[in-house]
Design an enzyme around this catalytic site. Structure first.
Site, short mmCIF file in Angstrom:
data_model
loop_
_atom_site.label_atom_id
_atom_site.label_comp_id
_atom_site.label_asym_id
_atom_site.label_seq_id
_atom_site.Cartn_x
_atom_site.Cartn_y
_atom_site.Cartn_z
N GLN A 333 0.85 -1.19 0.00
CA GLN A 333 0.00 0.00 0.00
C GLN A 333 0.89 1.25 0.00
O GLN A 333 1.99 1.22 0.56
CB GLN A 333 -0.94 0.00 1.21
CG GLN A 333 -2.24 0.72 0.98
CD GLN A 333 -3.27 0.40 2.06
OE1 GLN A 333 -2.93 0.26 3.22
NE2 GLN A 333 -4.53 0.34 1.68
N THR A 499 0.76 -2.62 7.66
CA THR A 499 0.71 -4.08 7.66
C THR A 499 -0.31 -4.60 6.65
O THR A 499 -0.70 -5.75 6.67
CB THR A 499 0.41 -4.57 9.10
OG1 THR A 499 1.40 -4.02 9.97
CG2 THR A 499 0.51 -6.08 9.23
N HIS A 500 -0.75 -3.73 5.75
CA HIS A 500 -1.79 -4.09 4.79
C HIS A 500 -1.19 -4.75 3.55
O HIS A 500 -1.11 -4.14 2.49
CB HIS A 500 -2.61 -2.86 4.41
CG HIS A 500 -3.23 -2.18 5.59
ND1 HIS A 500 -3.68 -0.88 5.57
CD2 HIS A 500 -3.45 -2.63 6.86
CE1 HIS A 500 -4.16 -0.56 6.76
NE2 HIS A 500 -4.03 -1.60 7.56
N ASN A 501 -0.75 -5.98 3.70
CA ASN A 501 -0.27 -6.79 2.58
C ASN A 501 -1.43 -7.56 1.97
O ASN A 501 -2.31 -8.04 2.69
CB ASN A 501 0.79 -7.79 3.06
CG ASN A 501 2.04 -7.11 3.57
OD1 ASN A 501 2.86 -6.64 2.81
ND2 ASN A 501 2.19 -7.06 4.89
N ASN A 539 -4.55 -4.15 -4.07
CA ASN A 539 -4.81 -3.47 -2.80
C ASN A 539 -5.57 -2.18 -3.06
O ASN A 539 -5.32 -1.48 -4.04
CB ASN A 539 -3.51 -3.19 -2.05
CG ASN A 539 -3.71 -3.20 -0.55
OD1 ASN A 539 -4.82 -2.99 -0.06
ND2 ASN A 539 -2.64 -3.44 0.19
#
Length: 570
Positions: A333, A499-501, A539
């Site tokens: 992101q 932490t938005h994988n 994403n």
């Protein structure tokens, strides 16, 4: 010696939001469910004295022990991948509740555009808007099809919010609880945004504005605005999380058991079905086999992908040929934004992880991209999460980074600095992917997951455009000095970002470009389900939890149907 346990109807690998939802829904149907959690049991009572920034936000008490397992990383295929020895760009968690315990509580539904991004982009801008190296694709499901599951998750979690954003998808019901308090800082953002012609609204929040009992009878308390949410468990039971909602719901059926310190290392497959999982007790290193009619991978997206890879289920993605789906479409992101330094003092130490206001005017395809060299965008928000004392040292440009002048500037500007930040969408690229590392292994002798990733031209263009918009809002808010985020170049895994994988186990309607169908059922094994942010084909401009929760409810429905009828669900 391996001990084989009694067979159960469903086994989940991981007990966070997805594992808890699958367990609750299947157990209510009378199915026997076992959850395997490699971390320890924990709950609200463990967080009674949680305001310890050093323990939780710096030493990461709730996160994974990287001396036992980590990931290796490189920017491109020509580099040598090395293991991540300390937590950095993203935080790998473990323990009951997973990241649902230490999240901020910002809860979003991805936009209708996200689910049909390839179709809508080509219809509006033509097939060549992005170069062929960007592997965008539709998700195999529309927003309208997923809407009932969004609604289900929001009622379970008691989400606080207001339906005043003109850009998001149509809702079938109001939010479960009223929006959080609109503080003077948020009002400053609201006024500036409206002056610029934008449409600000209160951020949907899992830090609840009021006490709430969900449809399953679980009770969530009202937020106290203490400012210790992200990286912390909630001492008040006021941040909606799995251990105070879906996990007790599952336990109350009498059909659910959780086994802690259970690290799964293999999904066992025979023919075209899976038969169970193999795991180690992380304390005694005893080895067990848990047979099951249905296996559901519900751990963090990287571990879900790794388990499929080490179990040789599905075809590994090859960036050279473009063949294979497992590990494909990994996306991170982008974080555009701006800081503003003000003359007046403000209360920045009270807050909550999802106390904020947002504009969506530059998210998704809510603005014209015809003359821009990128697609999608970002939500732009001001959040009042509670500035903690160790890591919050805002200073204007040209301030020394140490010594008396730094200390004076830090103290002066701590209550006089605000930030407008964006969660920028990231498009998948042919060279960004996950695979198994050929050199490094974890403590159980299993290869590490290897991440190959770098920012792309699309990311850099989006970041520059959205940073300018964030700076414009900050200027309108009256800051005496506005500092936009520095342009991004190569991705650096060391500093924390988000932490938005997403990606790696993508969902879709075509097995040639997806790992699972739109019930999250594996194309190659009908009794194997994989659910999490790894299912995202790209994403988006929000954090992922709300969409992950919706997918988990759809997956649970699929598992229940499969247990009755068998076969492919699509």
């Amino acid at each position: 010696m391996v001990t084989t346990l009694d067979k159960v109807d469903v086994v989940t690998v991981g007990v966070g939001w997805t594992g808890g939802i699958i367990a609750a829904e299947c157990a209510k149907e009378g199915m026997k469910v076992v959850g395997l959690e490699r971390g320890r049991e924990r709950g609200t009572s463990d967080f009674a004295i949680v305001h310890d920034e050093y323990r939780y936000a710096i030493r990461y008490e709730l996160m994974q022990d990287l001396s036992r397992e980590t990931v290796s990383f490189r920017n491109n295929r020509k580099q040598r991948a090395l293991p991540m020895r300390q937590m950095g760009s993203f935080l790998l968690g473990e323990g009951l509740g997973g990241s649902g315990t230490h999240w901020n509580g910002q809860n979003w539904r991805f936009l209708p555009y996200d689910f049909e991004i390839k179709t809508m982009t080509e219809q509006k801008y033509g097939a060549n808007k992005l170069p062929a190296e960007y592997t965008i694709q539709d998700w195999g499901i529309t927003y309208d099809e997923l809407e009932p599951y969004f609604d289900r998750f929001e009622k379970t979690a008691g989400i606080s919010g207001e339906d005043t954003n003109p850009f998001w998808g149509k809702r079938s019901a109001e939010y479960a609880t009223q929006p959080m308090k609109k503080t003077p800082i948020l009002q400053k953002f609201e006024t500036a945004s409206k002056n610029l012609g934008y449409s600000p609204f209160m951020m949907p929040s899992a830090n609840l504005s009021e006490a709430y009992e969900n449809p399953d009878g679980a009770k969530i308390n009202a937020c106290q605005y203490c400012g210790f949410c992200e990286r912390f468990g909630c001492e008040y039971g006021a941040k909606s999380s799995p251990e105070i909602t879906v996990v007790p719901t599952a336990k109350n059926t009498g059909n659910y058991e959780i086994k802690f310190n259970a690290n799964v290392v293999e999904v066992m497959k025979q023919g075209d079905k899976v038969t169970g999982v193999r795991y180690f007790d992380t304390v005694s290193f005893e080895e067990f086999i848990q047979p099951a009619e249905v296996v559901v991978l519900t751990s963090y997206m990287m571990n879900n992908a790794k388990l499929l890879m080490v179990s040789k289920i599905g075809e590994q993605y090859d960036p050279e040929t473009g063949r294979g789906t497992l590990g494909r479409n990994y996306a991170y992101q982008i974080l555009p934004g701006a800081s503003g330094f003000f003359d007046e003092k403000m209360n920045v130490f009270m807050g909550a992880g999802a106390l904020g206001m947002t504009v969506d005017d530059f998210n998704g395809d809510n603005f014209d991209h015809a003359d821009l060299d990128f697609i999608h965008g970002a939500s732009l928000s001001i959040t009042q999460t509670g500035n903690r004392p160790i890591q919050t040292n805002p200073v204007p440009p040209d301030t020394p980074s140490w010594g008396a002048e730094f200390k004076k500037a830090s103290i002066e500007n701590y209550p006089r600095t605000l930030n407008v930040g964006g969660q920028g969408a990231s498009m998948p690229h042919r060279e960004n992917y996950m695979a198994l590392d050929g050199t490094y292994k974890d403590i159980y002798g299993v290869p590490l997951l290897q991440l190959t990733y770098n920012f792309t031209d699309q990311d850099r263009a989006l970041h520059a455009y959205l940073t300018e918009k964030a700076a414009g809002i900050m200027q309108e808010m009256g800051a005496k000095t506005v500092v936009g985020g520095s342009p991004i170049s190569d991705y650096d895994i060391v500093p924390y970002q988000t932490t938005h994988n997403t990606g790696g186990t993508v969902m879709g309607s075509d097995p040639a470009i997806s790992v699972v169908n739109n019930y999250l059922q594996h194309w190659d094994a009908e009794n194997l389900f994989v659910v999490g942010a790894g299912n995202f084909a790209h994403n988006g401009g929000y954090n992922p939890t709300g969409t992950v929760g919706a997918l988990a409810y759809r997956c649970a429905e699929g598992i229940i149907n499969y247990s009755k009828n068998g076969g492919s669900l699509v």
